[in-house]
Every structure is written in structure tokens, then in C-alpha cells.
Design an enzyme around this catalytic site. Structure first.
Site, mmCIF file in Angstrom:
data_model
loop_
_atom_site.group_PDB
_atom_site.id
_atom_site.type_symbol
_atom_site.label_atom_id
_atom_site.label_comp_id
_atom_site.label_asym_id
_atom_site.label_seq_id
_atom_site.Cartn_x
_atom_site.Cartn_y
_atom_site.Cartn_z
ATOM 1 N N LYS A 3 -10.418 -0.155 10.930
ATOM 2 C CA LYS A 3 -10.607 -1.382 10.140
ATOM 3 C C LYS A 3 -10.930 -2.577 11.034
ATOM 4 O O LYS A 3 -11.135 -3.680 10.553
ATOM 5 C CB LYS A 3 -9.347 -1.679 9.319
ATOM 6 C CG LYS A 3 -9.068 -0.654 8.216
ATOM 7 C CD LYS A 3 -7.989 -1.176 7.308
ATOM 8 C CE LYS A 3 -7.282 -0.108 6.519
ATOM 9 N NZ LYS A 3 -8.062 0.483 5.442
ATOM 10 N N HIS B 29 0.864 -1.192 0.000
ATOM 11 C CA HIS B 29 0.000 0.000 0.000
ATOM 12 C C HIS B 29 0.899 1.241 0.000
ATOM 13 O O HIS B 29 2.016 1.195 0.536
ATOM 14 C CB HIS B 29 -0.844 -0.057 1.280
ATOM 15 C CG HIS B 29 -1.913 0.974 1.385
ATOM 16 N ND1 HIS B 29 -1.658 2.263 1.807
ATOM 17 C CD2 HIS B 29 -3.241 0.910 1.147
ATOM 18 C CE1 HIS B 29 -2.792 2.938 1.817
ATOM 19 N NE2 HIS B 29 -3.766 2.147 1.419
ATOM 20 N N GLN C 72 -4.687 -4.911 7.225
ATOM 21 C CA GLN C 72 -5.755 -5.800 6.737
ATOM 22 C C GLN C 72 -5.833 -7.105 7.521
ATOM 23 O O GLN C 72 -6.714 -7.917 7.256
ATOM 24 C CB GLN C 72 -5.553 -6.106 5.241
ATOM 25 C CG GLN C 72 -5.664 -4.908 4.330
ATOM 26 C CD GLN C 72 -7.069 -4.283 4.332
ATOM 27 O OE1 GLN C 72 -8.046 -4.888 4.773
ATOM 28 N NE2 GLN C 72 -7.165 -3.051 3.864
ATOM 29 N N ASP D 65 2.941 -4.565 8.244
ATOM 30 C CA ASP D 65 1.763 -3.727 8.051
ATOM 31 C C ASP D 65 0.543 -4.641 8.245
ATOM 32 O O ASP D 65 0.205 -5.433 7.362
ATOM 33 C CB ASP D 65 1.805 -3.128 6.641
ATOM 34 C CG ASP D 65 0.515 -2.394 6.277
ATOM 35 O OD1 ASP D 65 -0.474 -2.501 7.025
ATOM 36 O OD2 ASP D 65 0.496 -1.732 5.221
ATOM 37 N N CYS E 187 -4.763 2.417 -3.632
ATOM 38 C CA CYS E 187 -3.495 2.910 -3.053
ATOM 39 C C CYS E 187 -2.365 1.915 -3.259
ATOM 40 O O CYS E 187 -1.471 1.783 -2.412
ATOM 41 C CB CYS E 187 -3.640 3.262 -1.577
ATOM 42 S SG CYS E 187 -4.833 4.555 -1.264
#
Ligand code: C6P
Length: 411
Positions: A231, A127, A208, A205, A369
Site C-alpha cells: 500500500k 478492518h 492506510q 493499524d 473487509c
């Protein structure tokens, strides 16, 4: 109770008032969960309770409300540590979300530890939030960025290249646990272990993954991990950065101001230790309290259950999308996370998403993104359906039906 599920979709849906609405005359199907999740009434209630009874600034006032606000804020830090299995609450710094967490590492760690000629290793599926901060760091320091290749439409990392890429010049390896554009679940523990053996610091990261599958920083063996509250059923504007204690020790303050100081003179200042050293100014107190409620909510459902459910919906949607002639579906056919990204010939992703919206189905279309990844795959954009535990197979059927109508209209 659904036989295959350890939780009830229907009961979970009842906690989300926003899902009980029609959009353009159709019952809402919300399939944009990778962009942001919806919030259960438990989170909305925690925010309302905080503002109705406890609102005050933290760590400052010696009065009852400030003590309550401080206790709530610090309890949220403790809860985040538990959620990702960090050894101590002091290893968690509150940020605005994944983007700010990664920028914090790039500035506060990168500016001190990265030198001209060093390499920073990323992957081709990152991303922009896990790419642009490193581009900026490379510009400031003269470091070079390298990328683990993505294999093609199936969207896997080409791990055969890793042995050549993990050289002594690499100081940091930063990668997504789950790709927001492909749905690929990267073998994060293996990647961290291989980097660690080569003496390389790792950043995961988890934007998600944190709310969708179990995430355990000790089992992963990462140095840094970032995620966003919005999220994982929490409020917007709050997130977290985990770091190993030795990494926090290597870092200079990210921002200066109130709260992060030990002593201030006109000539200079000294800092508190982490985490407060990295939290200048009044933090997002209500956000932290709302996030605490969200993490309680998710753990009551169970992240193993959530992952299994999301994967089942994604596998079903992936298979159903196969009926459309010429469609390209991105990401692995097996073992994908809870999202499906696709390109339908003759229909621009923005047109597809606009038409789906008219049928009450909320998707996302664009480069998500991940513009360099789109260029690598040879598309400008894709359409994406992303799922969560409150979504159902019947909603996937609605989505497929919408795509059928759209495909018929455009082709
Ligand atoms: N992806 C999506 O629709 P923030 O904006 O800081 O909460 O999260 C940034 C981010 C970082 N890494 C990954 C893998 C992400 O998916 C995201 C956010 C959203 O896919 C918005 S672009």
C-alpha cells in the site's frame, strides 16, 4: 509544476508505467489505491537489479552474494525504522503485511499476556484484520472484546465514551490510524496517550496511513504499529511490525524454524533476540529491497505533500458527489483522508463498480473487509474511490462523469 503542489503530479505519473494504458478503450483512472498502490519504475528496477545481480539467501552463506543480499535486507529494516521514526532497526520485524503483523501480536504477545476476563478494546470501524485475530484470541483465552462506537455516517469515534471504556480490565487497545471504509483520520497520538495513562498497551493499524501521511511511532507513543508494503508503493508479500523493546521482551516466538534460533538440541532450543526471533525461515528478501526503494521514493515526494494532495482530491470528490440526489457519503465532511466511500440509491455498489470499470475507472465496491461497520451503517456495501499522489483533479472529473452516466442509466 502545479502551483498548489510541492511536487509535480505529471512527473510522478511518468514513474508509473502501469498508468499509461487504456482499459475498455478509456485511459485508466486508478482509484483503488486503498486496496493496493501502484509501483514506480524505481521499485521495479530495484527488484530487477536484486534478482539480476545479488540474489542469495540471507544471514547464512559466507559468500559475496549472500553478504550483499544480507546487507540489502538489513538496510531495508533500517530504512523502515527511519520511515516510522523507530529508535532502532531491531524494533522492526518483517512480516507479510498488516494482517500478519496483527496476527503475530495476537499470538506471540496476546497468548502470554491476555487472560480470561481481560478486555480488548477495538473500535467499530476496524478492518477484519484488526478484528478477527482478536476474536480468535478471545476464544482461546476467555477475554472479552469491547468497541469504541462510531457516531454514524460522519464516521467519527465517539471519544466521550473512552473514559468509561478505558478501565483496568482493558489490556490492549487496537485501532486504525485511518479507516479504509470511512476515510476518518483518528487522533492516534491522543488515543495512545489516554490508553497509556490507564496502563493499556496500544496497537496502531497503519495500513492506510503509513504511505499517506507522516507516521512517527515515538510521537504517537504506541506500543505496536503495523503496515503493509504493497500500500506504500512497495511489493506485495512484505510488511512490518514495530514494537517497543519491552513489548518484544514479553513475546514468545510466533513461528519456529531456521534463522530464529540460537542453539538447537533434540530436547529443546533457545532463541535469538528480536527481531530475528520472530522471523523464522527464508524471508521475502526481494520484497524488503523493493520496499526500501518505495520508502525512498515516497520520502523524496514527502508525506506531508502526499497527505495534502490526497486530502484535496478527496475533498473535491466528496463535494462533487453531493450533486447526486439521495447519495450517502460516509466519513467526515472535513479533514478526511484520501478516499470517499458512498452509497447511491438504486445502484448496487458491485453494479456501479462494474459499470465504472467499463468506462476505465477502477473503484472498489463491497464491505471493504469491515462487514460489522456496514451493518451498523445499515448498508450491505459501498462504492469507494481512493486516491494517491499520482491521481489528478481531472481524473476526479472523469470519475464524477462516470457516476453521472451510471446514475442516469440505473435511475
Ligand atoms: N485494506 C482495502 O481495500 P493487508 O491485506 O494485510 O495488506 O492489509 C489489511 C488491512 C488492515 N487494516 C486496514 C485499515 C486496511 O485497510 C487493510 C487492507 C484493503 O481497504 C484490502 S481489504
Amino acid at each position: 509544476m502545479n502551483e498548489q503542489l510541492a511536487f509535480s503530479e505529471a512527473r510522478a505519473r511518468a514513474d508509473f508505467p502501469i498508468l499509461r494504458q487504456t482499459v475498455h478503450g478509456h485511459p485508466l483512472v486508478y482509484f483503488d489505491n486503498a486496496a493496493t498502490s501502484q509501483k514506480p519504475r524505481q521499485v521495479i528496477e530495484a527488484l530487477r537489479h536484486y534478482y539480476e545481480f545479488d540474489n542469495a539467501n540471507v544471514h547464512r552463506g559466507i559468500h559475496e552474494l549472500s553478504a550483499r543480499a544480507t546487507a540489502g535486507f538489513e538496510a531495508a529494516r533500517q530504512r523502515i525504522a527511519q520511515f516510522i521514526h523507530a529508535a532502532a532497526a531491531e524494533q522492526i520485524v518483517f512480516t507479510r503485511g498488516t494482517t500478519e503483523s496483527i496476527n503475530l501480536v495476537a499470538r506471540a504477545w496476546g497468548d502470554r499476556r491476555i487472560r480470561a476476563g481481560d478486555h480488548i478494546l477495538l473500535t467499530e470501524m476496524e478492518h477484519h484484520s484488526n478484528l478477527v485475530p482478536w476474536q480468535l484470541l478471545a476464544q482461546r483465552t476467555g477475554a472479552k472484546l469491547l468497541f469504541v462506537p462510531v457516531t454514524g455516517d460522519e464516521g467519527l469515534l465517539d471519544l466521550a465514551t473512552l473514559d468509561h471504556l478505558l478501565t483496568p480490565k482493558v489490556k490492549l487497545f487496537a485501532f486504525a490510524h485511518i479507516s479504509n471504509s470511512l476515510g476518518t483520520v483518528n487522533p492516534a497520538a491522543e488515543l495512545c496517550a489516554r490508553a497509556r495513562r490507564a496502563g493499556i498497551v496500544t496497537l496502531v493499524d497503519a495500513a492506510q496511513s503509513a504511505g499517506h501521511c507522516p507516521v512517527d511511532v515515538q510521537a504517537l507513543g504506541c506500543d505496536f504499529l503495523a503496515f503493509s508494503g504493497h500500500k506504500v508503493c512497495g511489493p506485495t508479500g512484505i510488511g512490518a511490525l514495530y514494537a517497543r523493546p519491552e513489548r518484544w521482551e514479553e513475546m514468545e516466538p510466533y513461528q519456529g524454524g531456521g534463522e530464529m534460533i540460537l542453539n538447537v538440541e533434540y530436547a529443546g532450543s533457545t532463541w535469538k533476540p528480536a527481531p530475528h526471533k520472530f522471523e523464522a525461515g527464508t524471508p521475502d528478501i526481494s520484497g524488503a529491497i523493493g520496499l526500501h526503494a518505495a520508502l525512498d521514493y515516497l520520502d523524496q515526494i514527502g508525506r506531508e505533500n502526499i497527505f495534502r494532495h490526497d486530502q484535496a482530491l478527496a475533498a473535491y470528490a466528496y463535494e462533487k458527489l453531493g450533486e447526486f440526489a439521495g447519495i450517502r457519503r460516509f466519513g467526515p465532511a472535513q479533514g478526511r483522508a484520501g478516499l470517499v466511500s458512498f452509497w447511491l440509491p438504486g445502484v448496487h455498489a458491485h453494479d456501479l463498480v462494474t459499470a465504472a470499470d467499463q468506462l476505465g475507472v477502477a473503484l472498489r465496491g463491497g464491505h471493504h473487509c469491515t462487514q460489522p461497520l456496514m451493518h451498523k451503517l445499515g448498508v450491505e456495501s459501498t462504492a469507494r474511490a481512493s486516491f494517491y499522489f499520482y491521481n489528478t483533479h481531472a481524473e476526479v472529473d472523469r470519475f464524477i462523469d462516470a457516476i453521472r452516466q451510471i446514475n442516469k442509466f440505473f435511475n
